[in-house]
Design an enzyme around this catalytic site. Sequence first.
Site, PDB file in Angstrom:
ATOM      1  N   ILE A  10       0.823  -1.225   0.000  1.00  0.00           N
ATOM      2  CA  ILE A  10       0.000   0.000   0.000  1.00  0.00           C
ATOM      3  C   ILE A  10       0.854   1.272   0.000  1.00  0.00           C
ATOM      4  CG2 ILE A  10      -0.327   0.348   2.492  1.00  0.00           C
ATOM      5  CD1 ILE A  10      -3.385   0.710   1.776  1.00  0.00           C
ATOM      6  N   GLY A  31       3.642  -4.783  10.826  1.00  0.00           N
ATOM      7  CA  GLY A  31       2.700  -4.933   9.720  1.00  0.00           C
ATOM      8  C   GLY A  31       2.662  -3.731   8.792  1.00  0.00           C
ATOM      9  N   VAL A  32       1.464  -3.402   8.334  1.00  0.00           N
ATOM     10  CA  VAL A  32       1.303  -2.299   7.382  1.00  0.00           C
ATOM     11  C   VAL A  32       1.645  -0.962   8.049  1.00  0.00           C
ATOM     12  CG1 VAL A  32      -1.210  -1.989   7.771  1.00  0.00           C
ATOM     13  CG2 VAL A  32      -0.208  -1.388   5.572  1.00  0.00           C
ATOM     14  N   ASP A  33       1.401  -0.855   9.329  1.00  0.00           N
ATOM     15  CA  ASP A  33       1.732   0.359  10.095  1.00  0.00           C
ATOM     16  C   ASP A  33       3.235   0.619  10.029  1.00  0.00           C
ATOM     17  OD1 ASP A  33       1.389   2.495  11.832  1.00  0.00           O
ATOM     18  OD2 ASP A  33       1.034   1.259  13.617  1.00  0.00           O
ATOM     19  N   SER A 122      -7.129  -5.262  10.487  1.00  0.00           N
ATOM     20  CA  SER A 122      -7.286  -6.242  11.583  1.00  0.00           C
ATOM     21  C   SER A 122      -6.993  -7.693  11.202  1.00  0.00           C
ATOM     22  CB  SER A 122      -8.685  -6.193  12.220  1.00  0.00           C
ATOM     23  OG  SER A 122      -8.800  -5.104  13.114  1.00  0.00           O
ATOM     24  N   THR A 123      -6.662  -7.962   9.924  1.00  0.00           N
ATOM     25  CA  THR A 123      -6.511  -9.374   9.528  1.00  0.00           C
ATOM     26  C   THR A 123      -5.085  -9.901   9.684  1.00  0.00           C
ATOM     27  OG1 THR A 123      -6.095  -8.960   7.178  1.00  0.00           O
ATOM     28  CG2 THR A 123      -8.404  -9.154   7.875  1.00  0.00           C
TER      29      THR A 123
HETATM   30  N1  AR6 Z   1       0.753  -3.096   2.308  1.00  0.00           N
HETATM   31  C1  AR6 Z   1      -0.517  -3.550   2.375  1.00  0.00           C
HETATM   32  N2  AR6 Z   1      -0.945  -4.435   3.276  1.00  0.00           N
HETATM   33  C2  AR6 Z   1      -0.035  -4.900   4.172  1.00  0.00           C
HETATM   34  C3  AR6 Z   1       1.314  -4.467   4.181  1.00  0.00           C
HETATM   35  C4  AR6 Z   1       1.700  -3.519   3.193  1.00  0.00           C
HETATM   36  N3  AR6 Z   1       2.942  -3.043   3.113  1.00  0.00           N
HETATM   37  N4  AR6 Z   1       1.956  -5.125   5.196  1.00  0.00           N
HETATM   38  C5  AR6 Z   1       1.052  -5.934   5.781  1.00  0.00           C
HETATM   39  N5  AR6 Z   1      -0.146  -5.809   5.161  1.00  0.00           N
HETATM   40  P1  AR6 Z   1      -1.461  -5.805  10.198  1.00  0.00           P
HETATM   41  P2  AR6 Z   1      -3.739  -5.405  12.043  1.00  0.00           P
HETATM   42  C6  AR6 Z   1      -1.424  -6.487   5.436  1.00  0.00           C
HETATM   43  O1  AR6 Z   1      -0.848  -6.811  11.077  1.00  0.00           O
HETATM   44  O2  AR6 Z   1      -4.066  -6.856  11.952  1.00  0.00           O
HETATM   45  C7  AR6 Z   1       0.560  -3.146  13.882  1.00  0.00           C
HETATM   46  O3  AR6 Z   1       1.623  -3.458  14.745  1.00  0.00           O
HETATM   47  C8  AR6 Z   1      -1.412  -7.803   6.151  1.00  0.00           C
HETATM   48  O4  AR6 Z   1      -1.159  -8.874   5.222  1.00  0.00           O
HETATM   49  O5  AR6 Z   1      -0.587  -4.794   9.554  1.00  0.00           O
HETATM   50  O6  AR6 Z   1      -4.837  -4.408  11.891  1.00  0.00           O
HETATM   51  C9  AR6 Z   1      -0.241  -1.954  14.378  1.00  0.00           C
HETATM   52  O7  AR6 Z   1       0.582  -0.985  14.988  1.00  0.00           O
HETATM   53  C10 AR6 Z   1      -2.817  -7.870   6.708  1.00  0.00           C
HETATM   54  O8  AR6 Z   1      -3.703  -8.432   5.754  1.00  0.00           O
HETATM   55  O9  AR6 Z   1      -2.611  -4.945  10.982  1.00  0.00           O
HETATM   56  C11 AR6 Z   1      -1.168  -2.608  15.361  1.00  0.00           C
HETATM   57  O10 AR6 Z   1      -0.528  -2.801  16.607  1.00  0.00           O
HETATM   58  C12 AR6 Z   1      -3.211  -6.410   6.894  1.00  0.00           C
HETATM   59  O11 AR6 Z   1      -2.174  -5.647   6.283  1.00  0.00           O
HETATM   60  C13 AR6 Z   1      -1.471  -3.944  14.733  1.00  0.00           C
HETATM   61  O12 AR6 Z   1      -0.351  -4.232  13.891  1.00  0.00           O
HETATM   62  C14 AR6 Z   1      -3.337  -5.999   8.336  1.00  0.00           C
HETATM   63  O13 AR6 Z   1      -2.299  -6.591   9.094  1.00  0.00           O
HETATM   64  C15 AR6 Z   1      -2.707  -3.887  13.866  1.00  0.00           C
HETATM   65  O14 AR6 Z   1      -3.011  -5.190  13.425  1.00  0.00           O
END
Ligand code: AR6
Length: 170
Positions: A10, A31-33, A122-123
């Site tokens: 993203i 993750g994405v954050d 959240s996934t």
């Molecule tokens: N681009 C798009 N999607 C992504 C990317 C990317 N670069 N990287 C991961 N994803 P998550 P949550 C997808 O864990 O479950 C963080 O530590 C990934 O495959 O990023 O909402 C925050 O600070 C998944 O489908 O977010 C919070 O503490 C989706 O993004 C916590 O994680 C969400 O996975 C939030 O957890």
Amino acid sequence: MKIQVVKADITEIEVDVIVNAANSSLLGGGGVDGAIHRAGGSAILDECRDIRNRQGKCKTGEAVITTAGNLPAQKVIHTVGPVYNGGERLEREKQDLTNCYLNSLKLAEMNNFKSIAFPNISTGIYRFPKELAAEIAIKTISNYKSETIKNVIFVCFDDENYQIYIARLK
Ligand code: AR6
């Protein structure tokens, strides 16, 4: 409103605004954050800190907006998804996830944005079941009537989410 699905990072998507799956501290994470803060640079964290100082933590389901720093998007909307537990908490968690999408769309509209990209909130680390999360995301976006937003892109990163979205939107 046109709805698209792509399999991508993203941080590379050229839209008016991308959405971040943040946590309530707004101070970054994995993750994405983590990817958004790494690619966007410190200007994003600086604005997140300012927001924290003004309003405190961001509650689950709510959303705030900052600069996108070095990213191709103009802005980042940070929303806090629910941590999945299920059971008697499931209805609340489903509503919280719905609110993430709704509040992000409202913020995008308030800023007159035409295009917005969402990750699968959240996934990942928050363990929300992917099928259920996709159902909620697609239903919420499809039912939303917007004057300003023309394009919504679901940006799937893992193959499982991508297949789920393709199957539901074909
Ligand atoms: N681009 C798009 N999607 C992504 C990317 C990317 N670069 N990287 C991961 N994803 P998550 P949550 C997808 O864990 O479950 C963080 O530590 C990934 O495959 O990023 O909402 C925050 O600070 C998944 O489908 O977010 C919070 O503490 C989706 O993004 C916590 O994680 C969400 O996975 C939030 O957890």
